[in-house]
Design a protein around this motif. Structure first.
Motif, PDB file in Angstrom:
ATOM      1  N   THR A 138       0.839  -1.200   0.000  1.00 43.81           N
ATOM      2  CA  THR A 138       0.000   0.000   0.000  1.00 43.81           C
ATOM      3  C   THR A 138       0.874   1.251   0.000  1.00 43.81           C
ATOM      4  OG1 THR A 138      -1.680  -1.201   1.267  1.00 43.81           O
ATOM      5  CG2 THR A 138      -1.860   1.204   1.220  1.00 43.81           C
ATOM      6  N   ILE A 139       1.910   1.241   0.815  1.00 43.33           N
ATOM      7  CA  ILE A 139       2.824   2.388   0.887  1.00 43.33           C
ATOM      8  C   ILE A 139       3.534   2.578  -0.447  1.00 43.33           C
ATOM      9  CG2 ILE A 139       4.922   3.284   1.971  1.00 43.33           C
ATOM     10  CD1 ILE A 139       3.993   1.820   4.566  1.00 43.33           C
ATOM     11  N   ASN A 140       4.058   1.499  -1.029  1.00 45.96           N
ATOM     12  CA  ASN A 140       4.769   1.601  -2.305  1.00 45.96           C
ATOM     13  C   ASN A 140       3.854   2.091  -3.421  1.00 45.96           C
ATOM     14  OD1 ASN A 140       7.201   0.853  -1.210  1.00 45.96           O
ATOM     15  ND2 ASN A 140       7.118  -1.250  -1.940  1.00 45.96           N
ATOM     16  N   THR A 141       2.627   1.620  -3.443  1.00 48.99           N
ATOM     17  CA  THR A 141       1.669   2.075  -4.450  1.00 48.99           C
ATOM     18  C   THR A 141       1.401   3.563  -4.295  1.00 48.99           C
ATOM     19  OG1 THR A 141       0.630  -0.113  -4.533  1.00 48.99           O
ATOM     20  CG2 THR A 141      -0.669   1.740  -5.361  1.00 48.99           C
ATOM     21  N   TRP A 142       1.210   4.013  -3.050  1.00 50.05           N
ATOM     22  CA  TRP A 142       0.946   5.429  -2.793  1.00 50.05           C
ATOM     23  C   TRP A 142       2.152   6.287  -3.188  1.00 50.05           C
ATOM     24  CZ3 TRP A 142       2.830   9.449   0.173  1.00 50.05           C
ATOM     25  CH2 TRP A 142       1.990  10.552   0.315  1.00 50.05           C
ATOM     26  N   LEU A 143       3.351   5.844  -2.821  1.00 51.39           N
ATOM     27  CA  LEU A 143       4.563   6.596  -3.169  1.00 51.39           C
ATOM     28  C   LEU A 143       4.726   6.695  -4.682  1.00 51.39           C
ATOM     29  CD1 LEU A 143       7.149   5.189  -0.582  1.00 51.39           C
ATOM     30  CD2 LEU A 143       6.079   7.455  -0.575  1.00 51.39           C
ATOM     31  N   HIS A 144       4.485   5.583  -5.374  1.00 45.53           N
ATOM     32  CA  HIS A 144       4.632   5.595  -6.827  1.00 45.53           C
ATOM     33  C   HIS A 144       3.584   6.504  -7.470  1.00 45.53           C
ATOM     34  CE1 HIS A 144       6.324   4.051 -10.491  1.00 45.53           C
ATOM     35  NE2 HIS A 144       5.101   3.870 -10.959  1.00 45.53           N
ATOM     36  N   LYS A 145       2.381   6.491  -6.923  1.00 44.19           N
ATOM     37  CA  LYS A 145       1.315   7.354  -7.449  1.00 44.19           C
ATOM     38  C   LYS A 145       1.650   8.833  -7.234  1.00 44.19           C
ATOM     39  CE  LYS A 145      -3.578   8.288  -6.718  1.00 44.19           C
ATOM     40  NZ  LYS A 145      -4.728   7.972  -5.876  1.00 44.19           N
ATOM     41  N   GLN A 146       2.204   9.147  -6.067  1.00 43.74           N
ATOM     42  CA  GLN A 146       2.516  10.553  -5.741  1.00 43.74           C
ATOM     43  C   GLN A 146       3.776  11.067  -6.434  1.00 43.74           C
ATOM     44  OE1 GLN A 146       0.589  12.650  -3.750  1.00 43.74           O
ATOM     45  NE2 GLN A 146      -0.868  10.951  -3.864  1.00 43.74           N
ATOM     46  N   PHE A 147       4.791  10.217  -6.524  1.00 45.57           N
ATOM     47  CA  PHE A 147       6.112  10.689  -6.958  1.00 45.57           C
ATOM     48  C   PHE A 147       6.651   9.992  -8.203  1.00 45.57           C
ATOM     49  CE2 PHE A 147       5.874  11.180  -2.292  1.00 45.57           C
ATOM     50  CZ  PHE A 147       6.000  12.556  -2.217  1.00 45.57           C
ATOM     51  N   GLY A 148       5.961   8.958  -8.677  1.00 46.98           N
ATOM     52  CA  GLY A 148       6.472   8.196  -9.819  1.00 46.98           C
ATOM     53  C   GLY A 148       6.160   8.834 -11.093  1.00 46.98           C
TER      54      GLY A 148
END
Length: 128
Positions: A118-128
């Motif tokens: 969940t954290i990795n998905t959120w980080l990728h969505k925000q900053f990827g």
């Protein structure tokens, strides 16, 4: 019997922890390329984030690798060795479970996000 099992798993952790940490260092990906202006904006956004983690937790390592891949400078808070961080995690998030990403929103509201995927998905969505 329980004591024996507990000591067995402690021994396994003692042996595997250094191996996992060395593996993390050797396999950490390079960060994405951004212009200095873009990176400054990302760094500013990351100041509102904090990752509560245990140093040798495999799920925390997974999140730290994603942070490295995205070039994120998120504050790491060790909830295993620092009692103040452990207490803050318990009080804010409701449980001592890592990894946990603390997100402070513009309005001051705090969001506590658990689970590495969940954290990795959120980080990728925000900053990827």
């Amino acid at each position: 019997m329980r004591v024996l099992i507990r000591y067995f798993f402690r021994g396994v952790r003692l042996v595997l922890a250094p191996i996992m940490l060395i593996s993390e260092k050797l396999s950490t990906p390079t960060a994405v390329d951004r212009t200095p202006e873009q990176q400054a904006l990302v760094d500013q956004e990351c100041q509102r984030l904090a990752l509560y983690q245990f140093r040798s937790c495999p799920f925390c390592i997974k999140v730290r690798k994603e942070m490295a891949r995205l070039g994120l400078k998120i504050e790491l808070r060790d909830a295993q060795l620092d009692p103040a961080h452990k207490q803050a995690l318990l009080k804010g998030g409701g449980k001592v479970k890592v990894p946990c990403l603390k997100i402070t929103h513009d309005d001051g509201r705090e969001e506590w996000m658990y689970e590495s995927d969940t954290i990795n998905t959120w980080l990728h969505k925000q900053f990827g």
